[in-house]
Design an enzyme around this catalytic site. Sequence first.
Site, PDB file in Angstrom:
ATOM      1  N   HIS A 141      -4.794  -4.541   7.388  1.00  0.00           N
ATOM      2  CA  HIS A 141      -4.975  -3.145   7.815  1.00  0.00           C
ATOM      3  C   HIS A 141      -4.807  -2.195   6.619  1.00  0.00           C
ATOM      4  O   HIS A 141      -5.614  -1.273   6.427  1.00  0.00           O
ATOM      5  CB  HIS A 141      -3.961  -2.827   8.927  1.00  0.00           C
ATOM      6  CG  HIS A 141      -3.984  -1.421   9.427  1.00  0.00           C
ATOM      7  ND1 HIS A 141      -4.299  -1.104  10.735  1.00  0.00           N
ATOM      8  CD2 HIS A 141      -3.731  -0.233   8.817  1.00  0.00           C
ATOM      9  CE1 HIS A 141      -4.242   0.210  10.893  1.00  0.00           C
ATOM     10  NE2 HIS A 141      -3.895   0.763   9.743  1.00  0.00           N
ATOM     11  N   GLU A 142      -3.768  -2.446   5.809  1.00  0.00           N
ATOM     12  CA  GLU A 142      -3.493  -1.545   4.680  1.00  0.00           C
ATOM     13  C   GLU A 142      -4.552  -1.661   3.584  1.00  0.00           C
ATOM     14  O   GLU A 142      -4.954  -0.649   3.009  1.00  0.00           O
ATOM     15  CB  GLU A 142      -2.109  -1.849   4.095  1.00  0.00           C
ATOM     16  CG  GLU A 142      -0.955  -1.521   5.008  1.00  0.00           C
ATOM     17  CD  GLU A 142      -1.006  -0.122   5.566  1.00  0.00           C
ATOM     18  OE1 GLU A 142      -1.505   0.796   4.892  1.00  0.00           O
ATOM     19  OE2 GLU A 142      -0.567   0.041   6.709  1.00  0.00           O
ATOM     20  N   CYS A 176      -2.326   3.414  13.932  1.00  0.00           N
ATOM     21  CA  CYS A 176      -2.397   3.889  12.549  1.00  0.00           C
ATOM     22  C   CYS A 176      -1.770   5.278  12.480  1.00  0.00           C
ATOM     23  O   CYS A 176      -2.066   6.128  13.327  1.00  0.00           O
ATOM     24  CB  CYS A 176      -3.854   3.940  12.100  1.00  0.00           C
ATOM     25  SG  CYS A 176      -4.051   4.460  10.390  1.00  0.00           S
ATOM     26  N   LEU A 177      -0.915   5.488  11.485  1.00  0.00           N
ATOM     27  CA  LEU A 177      -0.275   6.797  11.330  1.00  0.00           C
ATOM     28  C   LEU A 177      -1.303   7.897  11.081  1.00  0.00           C
ATOM     29  O   LEU A 177      -1.011   9.068  11.316  1.00  0.00           O
ATOM     30  CB  LEU A 177       0.744   6.761  10.181  1.00  0.00           C
ATOM     31  CG  LEU A 177       1.972   5.860  10.421  1.00  0.00           C
ATOM     32  CD1 LEU A 177       2.781   5.723   9.137  1.00  0.00           C
ATOM     33  CD2 LEU A 177       2.847   6.412  11.534  1.00  0.00           C
ATOM     34  N   HIS A 231      -7.506   0.371   4.238  1.00  0.00           N
ATOM     35  CA  HIS A 231      -7.372   1.794   3.883  1.00  0.00           C
ATOM     36  C   HIS A 231      -7.830   2.054   2.435  1.00  0.00           C
ATOM     37  O   HIS A 231      -8.361   3.116   2.134  1.00  0.00           O
ATOM     38  CB  HIS A 231      -5.925   2.263   4.025  1.00  0.00           C
ATOM     39  CG  HIS A 231      -5.541   2.658   5.421  1.00  0.00           C
ATOM     40  ND1 HIS A 231      -6.187   3.649   6.118  1.00  0.00           N
ATOM     41  CD2 HIS A 231      -4.551   2.216   6.244  1.00  0.00           C
ATOM     42  CE1 HIS A 231      -5.619   3.789   7.317  1.00  0.00           C
ATOM     43  NE2 HIS A 231      -4.625   2.923   7.425  1.00  0.00           N
ATOM     44  N   GLN A 271      -3.528   7.440   2.571  1.00  0.00           N
ATOM     45  CA  GLN A 271      -2.980   8.139   3.745  1.00  0.00           C
ATOM     46  C   GLN A 271      -2.111   9.329   3.350  1.00  0.00           C
ATOM     47  O   GLN A 271      -1.790  10.156   4.203  1.00  0.00           O
ATOM     48  CB  GLN A 271      -2.175   7.168   4.620  1.00  0.00           C
ATOM     49  CG  GLN A 271      -3.046   6.101   5.282  1.00  0.00           C
ATOM     50  CD  GLN A 271      -2.235   5.225   6.187  1.00  0.00           C
ATOM     51  OE1 GLN A 271      -1.642   4.238   5.753  1.00  0.00           O
ATOM     52  NE2 GLN A 271      -2.168   5.564   7.469  1.00  0.00           N
ATOM     53  N   GLY A 323       3.659   0.282   7.620  1.00  0.00           N
ATOM     54  CA  GLY A 323       2.824   0.222   6.435  1.00  0.00           C
ATOM     55  C   GLY A 323       2.250   1.590   6.146  1.00  0.00           C
ATOM     56  O   GLY A 323       2.112   2.415   7.064  1.00  0.00           O
TER      57      GLY A 323
HETATM   58 NI    NI Z   1      -3.415   2.769   9.079  1.00  0.00          NI
END
Ligand code: NI
Length: 187
Positions: A148-149, A106-107, A152, A61, A56
Site C-alpha cells: 500500500h505504501e 488510507c489516511l 503511494h 501523503q 503507515g
Molecule cells: Ni494510504
Amino acid sequence: MTTRPLDGRHRTIVRLGHPALRQRSEPVPVERFGTRFLRDLERDLVRTMFEDSGVGLAAPQIAVNVRVLAYFVPGEGDHDEVPPRVLVNPTLTLVGEATEMGWEGCLSVPGLRGLVARHPAVKVAAYDADGRPLVFEASGFHARVIQHEVDHLDGIIFLDRMNGMSSLMFEEEWDHYAADRDLPVEV
Ligand code: NI
C-alpha cells in the site's frame, strides 16, 4: 497510540485531490543520505503516523514527493510486531502468483474502507536514512502495508487497486458489518 516521546513535528496529511498523491515520487539521491533533510523527514513521518493513528505513511501523503515511507505492524491478531521502520527508495519483488483479499483504508482517504487483493509475501530492498541497505521478506499484514505504501510513491491509491467499488464502505458501517472479518489497514 504510543507512550514513548516522539521527536520531529506533526505534518498535515493531504487528502485525495491533492496533486502530490498522484505523482510518481523521485528517488532520494545518494548525496542526501544522512542529511538533516532525510532525518527530519523520517522523524516527521513516524510522529505524524502515530499521532494520526495510522500504521503507515508515505512522504507524498505529507506533500513531499520523494520515495520515503514509514510504517509499523502492531503486535495484534495473528501478526508479529514490527517496530516503526522507515524505508528509503524501496523496491519490491512480489512473491508468487496468488493474491489474497484484505481490508484497507488510507489516511488520505479518510472514513472509507475497501477490499484489495495483494500479494501475501514480498521481498523488500531499501535503505535506511543513513544509506544502509535493508533487505528482508515480509508476509501477511506486513506485506500488505508495504505494498500500500509503495503504491503511494507511484501515485497509486488503494481505490485504484480494488476490483470494483462494491466492497467500499464507510468506517462506521465497516465496524458494524465487516469488522469481524479482518483487521483494517489504515495507511
Ligand atoms: Ni494510504
